[in-house]
Design a protein around this motif. Structure first.
Motif, PDB file in Angstrom:
ATOM      1  N   ILE A 150       0.850  -1.185   0.000  1.00  0.00           N
ATOM      2  CA  ILE A 150       0.000   0.000   0.000  1.00  0.00           C
ATOM      3  C   ILE A 150       0.886   1.236   0.000  1.00  0.00           C
ATOM      4  O   ILE A 150       1.727   1.405   0.892  1.00  0.00           O
ATOM      5  N   ALA A 151       0.715   2.103  -1.018  1.00  0.00           N
ATOM      6  CA  ALA A 151       1.570   3.274  -1.170  1.00  0.00           C
ATOM      7  C   ALA A 151       0.730   4.543  -1.203  1.00  0.00           C
ATOM      8  O   ALA A 151      -0.318   4.596  -1.868  1.00  0.00           O
ATOM      9  N   ARG A 152       1.184   5.554  -0.519  1.00  0.00           N
ATOM     10  CA  ARG A 152       0.537   6.863  -0.543  1.00  0.00           C
ATOM     11  C   ARG A 152       1.027   7.601  -1.786  1.00  0.00           C
ATOM     12  O   ARG A 152       2.226   7.807  -1.954  1.00  0.00           O
ATOM     13  N   VAL A 153       0.102   8.024  -2.651  1.00  0.00           N
ATOM     14  CA  VAL A 153       0.504   8.660  -3.907  1.00  0.00           C
ATOM     15  C   VAL A 153       0.149  10.141  -3.982  1.00  0.00           C
ATOM     16  O   VAL A 153       0.735  10.884  -4.764  1.00  0.00           O
ATOM     17  N   ILE A 154      -0.839  10.581  -3.206  1.00  0.00           N
ATOM     18  CA  ILE A 154      -1.225  11.991  -3.136  1.00  0.00           C
ATOM     19  C   ILE A 154      -1.515  12.287  -1.668  1.00  0.00           C
ATOM     20  O   ILE A 154      -2.144  11.485  -0.987  1.00  0.00           O
ATOM     21  N   ASP A 155      -1.051  13.437  -1.179  1.00  0.00           N
ATOM     22  CA  ASP A 155      -1.205  13.739   0.239  1.00  0.00           C
ATOM     23  C   ASP A 155      -1.605  15.195   0.423  1.00  0.00           C
ATOM     24  O   ASP A 155      -1.530  16.005  -0.499  1.00  0.00           O
ATOM     25  N   GLY A 156      -2.075  15.506   1.640  1.00  0.00           N
ATOM     26  CA  GLY A 156      -2.329  16.886   2.002  1.00  0.00           C
ATOM     27  C   GLY A 156      -3.661  17.453   1.561  1.00  0.00           C
ATOM     28  O   GLY A 156      -3.771  18.642   1.280  1.00  0.00           O
ATOM     29  N   VAL A 157      -4.705  16.609   1.532  1.00  0.00           N
ATOM     30  CA  VAL A 157      -6.042  17.046   1.133  1.00  0.00           C
ATOM     31  C   VAL A 157      -6.990  16.787   2.303  1.00  0.00           C
ATOM     32  O   VAL A 157      -6.943  15.725   2.915  1.00  0.00           O
ATOM     33  N   CYS A 158      -7.851  17.734   2.603  1.00  0.00           N
ATOM     34  CA  CYS A 158      -8.785  17.548   3.712  1.00  0.00           C
ATOM     35  C   CYS A 158      -9.820  16.474   3.390  1.00  0.00           C
ATOM     36  O   CYS A 158      -9.963  15.497   4.118  1.00  0.00           O
ATOM     37  N   ILE A 159     -10.546  16.657   2.294  1.00  0.00           N
ATOM     38  CA  ILE A 159     -11.557  15.676   1.864  1.00  0.00           C
ATOM     39  C   ILE A 159     -11.209  15.217   0.457  1.00  0.00           C
ATOM     40  O   ILE A 159     -11.391  15.958  -0.512  1.00  0.00           O
ATOM     41  N   THR A 160     -10.685  14.013   0.333  1.00  0.00           N
ATOM     42  CA  THR A 160     -10.484  13.427  -0.986  1.00  0.00           C
ATOM     43  C   THR A 160     -11.775  12.759  -1.436  1.00  0.00           C
ATOM     44  O   THR A 160     -12.533  12.232  -0.625  1.00  0.00           O
ATOM     45  N   ASN A 161     -12.043  12.797  -2.717  1.00  0.00           N
ATOM     46  CA  ASN A 161     -13.108  11.994  -3.315  1.00  0.00           C
ATOM     47  C   ASN A 161     -12.578  11.393  -4.598  1.00  0.00           C
ATOM     48  O   ASN A 161     -11.744  11.969  -5.280  1.00  0.00           O
ATOM     49  N   GLY A 162     -13.068  10.203  -4.931  1.00  0.00           N
ATOM     50  CA  GLY A 162     -12.440   9.393  -5.929  1.00  0.00           C
ATOM     51  C   GLY A 162     -11.464   8.493  -5.209  1.00  0.00           C
ATOM     52  O   GLY A 162     -11.549   8.332  -3.989  1.00  0.00           O
ATOM     53  N   PRO A 163     -10.519   7.911  -5.947  1.00  0.00           N
ATOM     54  CA  PRO A 163     -10.207   8.198  -7.346  1.00  0.00           C
ATOM     55  C   PRO A 163     -11.040   7.389  -8.337  1.00  0.00           C
ATOM     56  O   PRO A 163     -11.742   6.450  -7.960  1.00  0.00           O
ATOM     57  N   ALA A 164     -10.921   7.773  -9.591  1.00  0.00           N
ATOM     58  CA  ALA A 164     -11.429   6.999 -10.723  1.00  0.00           C
ATOM     59  C   ALA A 164     -10.295   6.899 -11.729  1.00  0.00           C
ATOM     60  O   ALA A 164      -9.504   7.836 -11.861  1.00  0.00           O
ATOM     61  N   VAL A 165     -10.201   5.779 -12.434  1.00  0.00           N
ATOM     62  CA  VAL A 165      -9.087   5.531 -13.349  1.00  0.00           C
ATOM     63  C   VAL A 165      -9.619   5.348 -14.769  1.00  0.00           C
ATOM     64  O   VAL A 165     -10.580   4.605 -14.996  1.00  0.00           O
ATOM     65  N   SER A 166      -9.012   6.033 -15.723  1.00  0.00           N
ATOM     66  CA  SER A 166      -9.429   5.928 -17.120  1.00  0.00           C
ATOM     67  C   SER A 166      -9.232   4.508 -17.636  1.00  0.00           C
ATOM     68  O   SER A 166      -8.429   3.731 -17.102  1.00  0.00           O
ATOM     69  N   ALA A 167      -9.940   4.173 -18.706  1.00  0.00           N
ATOM     70  CA  ALA A 167      -9.892   2.813 -19.250  1.00  0.00           C
ATOM     71  C   ALA A 167      -8.490   2.421 -19.694  1.00  0.00           C
ATOM     72  O   ALA A 167      -8.101   1.248 -19.588  1.00  0.00           O
ATOM     73  N   ASP A 168      -7.719   3.387 -20.184  1.00  0.00           N
ATOM     74  CA  ASP A 168      -6.360   3.078 -20.638  1.00  0.00           C
ATOM     75  C   ASP A 168      -5.339   3.109 -19.495  1.00  0.00           C
ATOM     76  O   ASP A 168      -4.149   2.865 -19.704  1.00  0.00           O
ATOM     77  N   GLY A 169      -5.805   3.400 -18.279  1.00  0.00           N
ATOM     78  CA  GLY A 169      -4.925   3.402 -17.127  1.00  0.00           C
ATOM     79  C   GLY A 169      -3.931   4.549 -17.087  1.00  0.00           C
ATOM     80  O   GLY A 169      -2.983   4.513 -16.293  1.00  0.00           O
ATOM     81  N   ARG A 170      -4.150   5.582 -17.868  1.00  0.00           N
ATOM     82  CA  ARG A 170      -3.164   6.669 -17.954  1.00  0.00           C
ATOM     83  C   ARG A 170      -3.571   7.927 -17.188  1.00  0.00           C
ATOM     84  O   ARG A 170      -2.770   8.851 -17.041  1.00  0.00           O
ATOM     85  N   THR A 171      -4.831   7.969 -16.694  1.00  0.00           N
ATOM     86  CA  THR A 171      -5.299   9.158 -15.979  1.00  0.00           C
ATOM     87  C   THR A 171      -6.013   8.755 -14.699  1.00  0.00           C
ATOM     88  O   THR A 171      -6.868   7.863 -14.707  1.00  0.00           O
ATOM     89  N   LEU A 172      -5.645   9.404 -13.611  1.00  0.00           N
ATOM     90  CA  LEU A 172      -6.293   9.233 -12.318  1.00  0.00           C
ATOM     91  C   LEU A 172      -7.101  10.495 -12.034  1.00  0.00           C
ATOM     92  O   LEU A 172      -6.546  11.600 -11.983  1.00  0.00           O
ATOM     93  N   TYR A 173      -8.414  10.336 -11.874  1.00  0.00           N
ATOM     94  CA  TYR A 173      -9.283  11.453 -11.553  1.00  0.00           C
ATOM     95  C   TYR A 173      -9.569  11.453 -10.048  1.00  0.00           C
ATOM     96  O   TYR A 173      -9.815  10.403  -9.456  1.00  0.00           O
ATOM     97  N   HIS A 174      -9.539  12.635  -9.447  1.00  0.00           N
ATOM     98  CA  HIS A 174      -9.794  12.744  -8.017  1.00  0.00           C
ATOM     99  C   HIS A 174     -10.197  14.176  -7.701  1.00  0.00           C
ATOM    100  O   HIS A 174     -10.003  15.090  -8.516  1.00  0.00           O
ATOM    101  N   HIS A 175     -10.768  14.376  -6.506  1.00  0.00           N
ATOM    102  CA  HIS A 175     -11.255  15.702  -6.131  1.00  0.00           C
ATOM    103  C   HIS A 175     -10.576  16.197  -4.861  1.00  0.00           C
ATOM    104  O   HIS A 175     -10.288  15.421  -3.945  1.00  0.00           O
ATOM    105  N   ASP A 176     -10.367  17.498  -4.820  1.00  0.00           N
ATOM    106  CA  ASP A 176     -10.171  18.212  -3.562  1.00  0.00           C
ATOM    107  C   ASP A 176     -11.523  18.862  -3.299  1.00  0.00           C
ATOM    108  O   ASP A 176     -11.821  19.947  -3.818  1.00  0.00           O
ATOM    109  N   THR A 177     -12.351  18.176  -2.533  1.00  0.00           N
ATOM    110  CA  THR A 177     -13.762  18.543  -2.448  1.00  0.00           C
ATOM    111  C   THR A 177     -13.968  19.930  -1.842  1.00  0.00           C
ATOM    112  O   THR A 177     -14.732  20.741  -2.381  1.00  0.00           O
ATOM    113  N   LEU A 178     -13.325  20.234  -0.730  1.00  0.00           N
ATOM    114  CA  LEU A 178     -13.542  21.535  -0.096  1.00  0.00           C
ATOM    115  C   LEU A 178     -13.070  22.680  -0.971  1.00  0.00           C
ATOM    116  O   LEU A 178     -13.656  23.772  -0.958  1.00  0.00           O
ATOM    117  N   ALA A 179     -12.015  22.455  -1.753  1.00  0.00           N
ATOM    118  CA  ALA A 179     -11.512  23.495  -2.660  1.00  0.00           C
ATOM    119  C   ALA A 179     -12.336  23.584  -3.938  1.00  0.00           C
ATOM    120  O   ALA A 179     -12.126  24.501  -4.746  1.00  0.00           O
TER     121      ALA A 179
END
Length: 296
Positions: free
Chosen positions: A134-163
């Motif tokens: 288990i690896a931490r890949v993004i840090d420092g967000v109050c409320i994360t939402n997602g992630p979602a991964v594109s079909a080709d595996g090349r894009t990670l979608y995620h939210h900084d919800t409060l921002a």
């Protein structure tokens, strides 16, 4: 174009979240109850299991088991017994956090986020779980939402919800994440971006918490469609049913006043609508990823 949404199951969830279509049913959670739920559209039945702590999601694994994200760790959930068994601890050093949202990519890797349960400190992160652990890949967000991964595996979608930020990060074949960019900005007067989901055309669907609608965005961030719901707090959608063409939306009663609840009798219920497009099949957590969890 998408059709209007209608309530299909009376849930009255405090914080409905994490919808996922597998085994011919829509699985989701009420984080604050806390409970795991299963809706069978063929019989219109709703099953409910009590969780040991706040539960953010349940997802299927290749061995037929179900992995659950419960505050403090990843668990194996057995609907036959209602039992939860710890697979791997998560964020023992951040006791104020809870798990919030998750997905599985085409390689069978598990991606999940955490957040400050008090919704105040930037202690949330996004993690990748695979054969290497288990690896931490993004840090420092109050409320994360997602992630979602594109079909080709090349894009990670995620939210900084409060921002109010809908974000996209580049990924390589090994799951390394780089180059985060803003895909869309949500004005807080319109709501806050909640769980993201991708359709078969590569477009991103997000729920708007305190916004009362679902939005569909093109990969370049262009707003393509909106679907209003008679509930202010829309948390996430999942595609299911025949051809994966039905969009199911979870909602929440959390934070609504008595007057708002009276005006929204279906707040916290499960909704469905014809998305006008198919979703993507949900991959299962691979055996290699399960092995990578290591000792609990």
């Amino acid at each position: 174009m998408p059709a209007g949404a209608e309530a299909v199951a009376r849930v009255a969830a405090t914080l409905g979240e994490g919808p996922a279509w597998f085994d011919d049913a829509l699985w989701f959670v009420d984080i604050k109850a806390p409970a795991v739920l299963r809706f069978d559209p063929a019989s219109a039945t709703l099953n409910r299991w009590r969780a040991p702590d706040q539960v953010g999601w349940v997802l299927p694994a290749e061995d037929g088991s179900i992995v659950a994200g419960v505050k403090g760790g990843l668990h194996r959930f057995d609907p036959a017994t209602g039992g939860f068994a710890l697979l791997a601890a998560v964020e023992a050093d951040r006791p104020g956090n809870r798990l919030n949202d998750a997905t599985v990519d085409a390689a069978g890797r598990l991606w999940f986020g955490t957040m400050d349960d008090a919704e105040d400190a930037p202690s949330g992160a996004i993690y990748r779980a695979d054969a290497g652990g288990i690896a931490r890949v993004i840090d420092g967000v109050c409320i994360t939402n997602g992630p979602a991964v594109s079909a080709d595996g090349r894009t990670l979608y995620h939210h900084d919800t409060l921002a109010g930020l809908v974000l996209a990060s580049d990924m390589d074949a090994g799951g390394a994440v780089t180059g985060t960019r803003v895909l869309a900005r949500i004005d807080p007067r319109d709501g806050y971006p909640d769980g993201p989901t991708l359709d078969a055309e590569g477009c991103l669907w997000i729920g708007l918490f305190a916004g009362g609608e679902v939005r569909r965005y093109a990969p370049d961030g262009t707003l393509l469609a909106t679907v209003p719901l008679p509930a202010a707090n829309v948390t996430k959608i999942a595609f299911g049913g025949a051809g994966l063409r039905t969009a199911y939306a979870t909602t929440a009663r959390k934070g609504l006043s008595a007057a708002a609840l009276a005006a929204q009798p279906h707040a916290g219920d499960l909704f469905a609508f014809d998305a006008g497009v198919a979703g993507m099949p949900l991959p299962r957590v691979s055996m290699a990823t399960l092995a990578g969890f290591g000792p609990a």
